[in-house]
Every structure is written in structure tokens, then in C-alpha cells.
Design an enzyme around this catalytic site. Structure first.
Site, PDB file in Angstrom:
ATOM      1  CE1 TYR A  65      36.438   1.382 -18.525  1.00 20.92           C
ATOM      2  CE2 TYR A  65      34.120   1.037 -17.967  1.00 20.92           C
ATOM      3  CZ  TYR A  65      35.443   1.172 -17.578  1.00 20.92           C
ATOM      4  OH  TYR A  65      35.778   1.082 -16.249  1.00 20.92           O
ATOM      5  CE  LYS A  93       5.232   1.507 -17.309  1.00 21.42           C
ATOM      6  NZ  LYS A  93       4.028   0.691 -17.563  1.00 21.42           N
ATOM      7  CG  ASP A 100       1.511   1.380 -19.857  1.00 22.33           C
ATOM      8  OD1 ASP A 100       1.163   2.176 -18.971  1.00 22.33           O
ATOM      9  OD2 ASP A 100       1.893   0.217 -19.602  1.00 22.33           O
ATOM     10  CG  ASP A 126       8.861  15.248 -27.060  1.00 24.99           C
ATOM     11  OD1 ASP A 126       8.132  15.708 -27.962  1.00 24.99           O
ATOM     12  OD2 ASP A 126      10.084  15.128 -27.197  1.00 24.99           O
ATOM     13  CG  ASP A 164       5.240  14.267 -31.292  1.00 25.47           C
ATOM     14  OD1 ASP A 164       5.029  15.445 -30.944  1.00 25.47           O
ATOM     15  OD2 ASP A 164       6.317  13.887 -31.778  1.00 25.47           O
TER      16      ASP A 164
END
Length: 372
Positions: A143, A185, A218, A242, A246
Site C-alpha cells: 500500500y 532484550k 539498554d 553494530d 560504535d
């Protein structure tokens, strides 16, 4: 003399500056250690895309397969959508050549100022699963352009994929301090992440000298900022690894110094070595690029190809130059890309003359600085 065929893709932006710089240092190291590195250069990347509508030719992977390793600079341009640049070059290489381990060292380097107040030394290896997870190709959009446009992206974890990443990470931890941290997580992602946790735990039981800690991503991100020196080896999924790598390189002072290796540990296909940083088009062509990430990736390539003494020699050389405060401007030094490279070349020669002094010995770097 051992011969290795190396495919070189400088790519885009500062890749065209840091790759030639790193190759200069690799050629000097190879000469000293009687290694024959045969470099074949490929002009693939965003400029190639502008001319041909694709990041590499149709038989690009076949050409790369003829080599022992791949040395990549950076890929990305404002003129090319990120999905085109990444999925048109790097990810097909990782998938086709089963480079299922992305290894990223995070280490304190003398002469590179960390934003952290603590002076505790940081030495972490991040093992990122590199072929599946959140970066799967399963999904789609429908859509398009309508109010109810929908996008679906599937995360794919396989027992094989998770276990081989966990095996690699646990083996590394066993050879170091024996502490493995798994990023998860599972409190919010109720299917794939508990599966990840289970397979990592099962695998780590095979390494009785390794202690496993499972940490919510986290909280682990906060851990990387607050007490990174307490971490040893981290194993993480494609997306989480990833992001965490960083963050880790930024905590040690600059993403410009961070290297990485995309490994096919079995040696059935060539592995790929690249810095973590991007193409940085805003500073490209100005002589400001930091070549450490590329040079360090070259040292990892030498290690992978079976030349640990040459790899150590190269790493000691760039570390000694950084220690003397001769880094590029992004790490607070005065050097341009070419000036830093010249200092590393001089340090390589000095370290050879003095028998490759220990990293704690400042003499080789000081001598290199005076001769650069």
C-alpha cells in the site's frame, strides 16, 4: 615468501584517503616480514553506481572470490540511498562469503583522549553475529503512498547462527579474562531474544572456564559508558552488536580509530577487513581523515592470514605514534592524514631497528616522530 592476493575496494569519501595510507604501511611491514601482498584495486562504490546503476558489477562476487582477503575503505554517499550502497556491496559480500563473525576491538589507546573521567584501561572484544538477526531480508512493504501503507521486517535467528557466534565469543573469552557478556532484550522481545539467550547459555556451558553474564542491551549500553573496563568479550546480535561497537569506540575517544573484521572463520571464503567509521563526505579530500581504523584493520588482516608478528609490529607502530601525541585532529593531534602515515612508516622502521620494543617503551615513537 608467502603470497596473499588482496582485493582492495577504497569505496567512497575518506575511504579513498585512508586505504592508500594503510596500504603504504602494509607494504612496508610486508617487506620487512617477507610477505608478498598482491593488491588488486576495484573502483566499486557510489561513483561506480552513478555510472552503472549498481555498486559493483554482476560478477563482482566471483572476482572477489579469487582473493585471500578483502580490504574495504568506506561505502556511502549523499547521492546514493543508504539501502542501495549497503545492500549493493557490503552485505552481499558478508552473506555470500559466509562472514558470520564481525569482530570489533574496543581498546584504550595512549594519546587518544577518552571522554570518560576514569583512567582505567579499556580492552573489549565485541563479537557481532553478522549474517542474520535483525538484518534479514525477510519482509516487505505494501500500500505504498496510501494512508495505510505498511512495512514488515522479520528478525531471523537460527540455532546454527547463534551458536557459532557464541562459540567464537566463548573461545575468545577463554583465551582472555574468561568473562563473556551476552547482549539481550528478552524482557521486551519475547520470541527471538529468549531463544538467543537459551542458545548462548547452552553453548557457553561447553567452556567451563568462561563465566557468562546476560545483560539487557539498554543496561549494557550504560555499562559501556559507566564502567567499560569491567567488560571483556561481548557477544551480540547483528543490530545490537553494530550499535554497541560504535558506542564502545566513541567511549575510547574516536570512531576513527575503530577497526573491524568480517570473518569466515573456516577459511572457505575470503574475509573482509574495514574500519568501523563511514565515508565522512564532509571531510573527504581535506587531509583530515584518521587512518588508524584502516591501518588497524590491516593489522587484523595480517593476523587472520597467519602473520601475528607482522600484525603486532604494525599495531605497535601506530600505537607508538599516537602515544607521542601525533594523531590526527579528531583525536587532538596536529597531523594530517599523510603526516600521520609518514610517522607510522618511520615508526615501523625504528621498531624494526630496535627489535620491536614493548608498547610501554616510548623510545621508538619518539624516534619516529623526529624522523617523520
Amino acid at each position: 615468501m608467502t603470497t596473499h592476493k588482496i582485493a582492495v575496494i577504497a569505496g567512497d569519501g575518506i575511504g579513498k584517503e585512508v586505504v592508500p595510507a594503510a596500504i603504504q604501511t602494509l607494504e612496508r611491514i610486508a617487506e620487512i616480514h617477507s610477505i608478498n601482498l598482491q593488491f588488486t584495486h576495484f573502483d566499486w562504490g557510489s561513483d561506480y553506481y552513478a555510472q552503472h546503476g549498481r555498486m559493483m558489477p554482476l560478477d563482482g562476487l566471483e572476482q572477489l572470490a579469487q582473493h585471500d582477503a578483502i580490504f574495504l575503505g568506506a561505502v556511502g554517499s549523499p547521492e546514493v540511498p543508504d539501502a542501495e550502497s549497503l545492500w549493493g556491496l557490503l552485505i552481499p559480500i558478508r552473506r555470500e562469503f559466509q562472514q558470520y563473525i564481525n569482530l570489533r576491538p574496543v581498546k584504550t589507546l595512549d594519546g587518544v583522549k577518552s571522554p570518560l573521567a576514569s583512567k582505567e584501561p579499556i580492552d573489549i572484544l565485541i563479537v557481532r553475529e553478522n549474517n542474520e538477526g535483525e538484518y534479514s531480508e525477510v519482509g516487505g512493504r505494501m500500500y505504498r503512498g496510501l494512508p495505510h501503507e505498511t512495512a514488515v521486517q522479520e528478525t531471523i535467528f537460527t540455532r546454527r547462527g547463534v551458536s557459532r557466534a557464541a562459540h567464537f565469543a566463548a573461545s575468545l573469552a577463554s583465551s582472555r579474562r574468561g568473562h563473556l557478556t551476552s547482549a539481550t532484550k528478552s524482557n521486551g522481545i519475547i520470541h527471538t531474544m529468549p531463544f538467543w539467550d537459551e542458545v548462548v547459555e547452552e553453548t557457553t556451558r561447553l567452556y567451563p572456564d568462561v563465566t557468562l553474564t546476560s545483560e539487557l542491551v539498554d543496561a549494557l549500553a550504560a555499562h559501556l559508558v559507566l564502567k567499560p573496563w569491567t567488560l571483556d568479550v561481548i557477544v551480540a546480535s547483528n543490530l545490537l552488536g553494530d550499535i554497541l561497537s560504535d558506542l564502545g569506540s566513541s567511549v575510547t575517544g574516536s570512531i576513527g580509530v575503530a577497526p573491524s573484521a568480517n570473518l569466515n572463520p573456516n577459511g572457505d571464503f575470503p574475509s573482509l577487513f574495514e574500519p568501523v567509521h563511514g565515508s565522512a563526505p564532509d571531510i573527504a579530500g581535506k587531509g583530515l581523515a584518521n587512518p588508524v581504523g584502516q591501518i588497524w584493520s590491516g593489522a587484523m588482516m595480517l593476523q587472520h592470514l597467519g602473520h601475528p608478528a607482522a600484525a603486532e609490529h604494525l599495531q605497535l607502530a601506530f600505537e607508538s605514534v599516537l602515544r607521542e601525541g601525533l594523531g590526527t585532529r579528531d583525536v587532538g593531534g596536529p597531523s594530517s592524514t599523510s603526516e600521520f602515515t609518514a610517522a607510522v612508516l618511520a615508526a615501523i622502521d625504528v621498531l624494526e631497528a630496535v627489535g620491536k620494543a614493548e608498547p610501554s617503551d616510548p623510545t621508538p615513537a619518539a624516534a619516529a616522530a623526529s624522523s617523520a
